[in-house]
Design an enzyme around this catalytic site. Structure first.
Site, PDB file in Angstrom:
ATOM      1  N   SER A  52      36.715  78.294  91.813  1.00 16.78           N
ATOM      2  CA  SER A  52      35.927  78.432  90.797  1.00 16.78           C
ATOM      3  C   SER A  52      34.445  78.382  90.926  1.00 16.78           C
ATOM      4  O   SER A  52      34.104  77.247  91.690  1.00 16.78           O
ATOM      5  CB  SER A  52      36.311  77.303  89.662  1.00 16.78           C
ATOM      6  N   ASP A 149      43.728  76.567  70.045  1.00 13.27           N
ATOM      7  CA  ASP A 149      42.846  77.190  70.876  1.00 13.27           C
ATOM      8  C   ASP A 149      43.564  78.236  71.624  1.00 13.27           C
ATOM      9  O   ASP A 149      43.328  79.289  71.998  1.00 13.27           O
ATOM     10  CB  ASP A 149      42.206  76.036  72.069  1.00 13.27           C
TER      11      ASP A 149
HETATM   12  C1  GLA Z   1      40.472  71.030  69.792  1.00 10.74           C
HETATM   13  C2  GLA Z   1      42.237  70.770  69.977  1.00 10.74           C
HETATM   14  C3  GLA Z   1      42.620  72.093  69.023  1.00 10.74           C
HETATM   15  C4  GLA Z   1      42.419  71.646  67.606  1.00 10.74           C
HETATM   16  C5  GLA Z   1      40.641  71.612  67.667  1.00 10.74           C
HETATM   17  C6  GLA Z   1      40.213  70.920  65.957  1.00 10.74           C
HETATM   18  O1  GLA Z   1      39.557  72.209  69.993  1.00 10.74           O
HETATM   19  O2  GLA Z   1      42.396  71.353  71.163  1.00 10.74           O
HETATM   20  O3  GLA Z   1      44.093  71.887  68.981  1.00 10.74           O
HETATM   21  O4  GLA Z   1      42.750  70.465  67.112  1.00 10.74           O
HETATM   22  O5  GLA Z   1      40.188  70.659  68.617  1.00 10.74           O
HETATM   23  O6  GLA Z   1      40.505  72.157  64.911  1.00 10.74           O
END
Ligand code: GLA
Length: 341
Positions: A52, A149
Site C-alpha cells: 500500500s 460504512d
Molecule cells: C463508525 C462505525 C459505523 C457507525 C458510525 C456511527 O463509522 O463503523 O458502523 O456506527 O461509526 O454512525
C-alpha cells in the site's frame, strides 16, 4: 492461462445524517465520495500479497488464515479479515493506492475491505458485500461496528444519497439536489475506534433496549421508563436522530435547505450533548462551518472522537482562503476500472 490484471476503485463515505443509529437497526443517510482507494491485482499463486502507498510493510496472507487479528502490519489485518471471510481459492499479488486519509472518519478501512473483497472475486448483492466487510472489520479490529460504512460504499451511486434501514438493510436512493454540495473538513484530530468509547456506546444502547425494546421502534416518550440518566440520554440521541433522517429527506424533497441544515445542526448538538462523541475541536469546527455564508448547517460525521466535520452548503459557496475543505457530491461506491472481476 495468463493471469489478468484487474483495477478497482472503491470510494470512502460521508454520512450526511443518521449517526450512531446503525447498530440498533435505525436509519442513516450516507453517500459514497470521490476520495477512495484503488486496488490493482493479478490473480495468481496461493497467498494474497499486497503493498500500500499509505502504510509501510506488506500484507502477506495465506488463503487459510485462521486469526486475522494477529497479522502484522496493522493494516494487513483488514486484508486478512476479508480473506478469512471470503476464502478465495486463488491468491493475488497487487498494490493499493489511496487518497482517503486514515483515521479521518471517512471509512478508509471499509474501503480497503471492500476493495480487497471485490478484487478477490466477491460476487453477490451490495448487502452481502457489506455484511462480509463488516464481519472482516470485526475480525480484524475487534470494533463492533455497524453496517453503515460498508453498505454506504457498496450501495453508493453517483448523485444519490442512500437511505439505509439498518434493520432490513433496504436501501432507498435519495437524490442530492444539484445545487447542494457537502463540504468536508478534517479536524486533524486523529481517531481510531479501536479502544475508543465506541463499544461502550453500543453497550449503553443495548442497556436502553433492555428497558424499552428496540430503539428503532421507540418514541421519545417511552424513554421516561429508563431510570439511568446517562442511558436515557444515549437513547434519546438515537430516537431523535432516526426521526431526523426522514425529516431531512422530506426537507430536501421540498427544497427547504434551511430546514435541512437545521436538522444537521440538531444532529451535531445531539451527538455532543446526549451521545457525547464530539470533541472541543470538532465542536469548534462545526460552529465555524455552520456560520459560513452559503452553509445551511454542520455536524460531525462518522463514529466521532475526532475525525471529519461536514456542512450542507450551496454548491457555489465561496470558501475562506485558510479553509482546507473537500467539496463532495455523491459518487459511485465501486467502479471496475480495467480487467475483469
Ligand atoms: C463508525 C462505525 C459505523 C457507525 C458510525 C456511527 O463509522 O463503523 O458502523 O456506527 O461509526 O454512525
Amino acid at each position: 492461462m495468463m493471469p489478468t490484471t484487474t483495477t478497482i476503485r472503491v470510494a470512502g463515505r460521508v454520512n450526511v445524517i443518521g449517526e450512531h443509529t446503525d447498530y440498533t437497526g435505525g436509519l442513516a443517510l450516507p453517500m459514497a465520495i470521490e476520495l477512495g482507494t484503488t486496488i490493482t491485482v493479478e490473480r495468481t499463486g496461493d497467498v494474497v500479497r499486497l503493498r500500500s502507498d499509505k502504510a509501510p510493510g506488506e500484507a502477506l496472507v495465506p488463503l487459510d488464515i485462521a486469526d486475522p487479528a494477529a497479522v502484522t502490519p496493522d493494516w494487513a489485518r483488514y486484508v486478512a479479515g476479508v480473506v478469512a471471510e471470503l476464502r478465495p481459492t486463488r491468491g493475488a499479488v497487487g498494490r493499493i493506492t489511496s487518497d482517503l486519509p486514515v483515521g479521518a472518519g471517512l471509512s478508509s478501512s471499509a474501503a480497503l475491505e471492500l476493495a480487497v473483497a471485490v478484487a478477490l472475486g466477491f460476487t453477490g448483492t451490495a448487502q452481502d458485500l457489506a455484511r462480509l466487510g463488516q464481519r472482516a472489520e470485526h475480525r480484524a479490529s475487534g470494533v463492533p461496528c455497524g453496517i453503515l460504512d460498508q453498505l454506504a460504499i457498496a450501495a453508493g451511486a453517483r448523485g444519490l444519497l442512500s437511505r439505509i434501514d439498518c434493520t432490513s438493510l433496504e436501501v432507498r436512493p435519495v437524490p442530492l439536489p444539484e445545487d447542494l454540495v457537502i463540504l468536508a473538513v478534517d479536524s486533524g484530530q486523529r481517531r481510531t475506534l479501536v479502544g475508543s468509547e465506541y463499544a461502550q456506546r453500543r453497550a449503553e444502547c443495548l442497556a436502553a433496549e433492555a428497558v424499552v425494546g428496540p430503539l428503532c421502534d421507540a418514541l421519545v416518550t417511552d424513554l421516561d421508563q429508563i431510570g439511568d440518566r446517562v442511558i436515557r440520554r444515549r437513547a434519546r440521541h438515537v430516537v431523535t436522530e432516526n426521526a431526523r433522517v426522514d425529516e431531512f429527506i422530506a426537507a430536501l424533497g421540498r427544497a427547504d435547505y434551511v430546514a435541512a441544515g437545521r436538522l444537521i445542526g440538531e444532529s451535531n448538538a445531539s451527538l455532543r450533548d446526549d451521545f457525547e462523541v464530539t470533541t472541543p475541536q470538532t465542536d469548534a469546527l462545526a460552529e465555524r462551518l455552520s456560520t459560513l455564508p452559503g452553509s445551511y448547517g454542520a455536524r460531525l460525521t462518522g463514529g466521532g472522537f475526532g475525525g471529519t466535520v461536514i456542512a450542507l452548503c450551496a454548491r457555489d459557496i465561496d470558501l475562506p482562503a485558510d479553509l482546507e475543505a473537500w467539496r463532495l457530491r455523491p459518487a459511485d461506491g465501486i467502479r471496475l476500472m480495467s480487467g475483469t472481476q
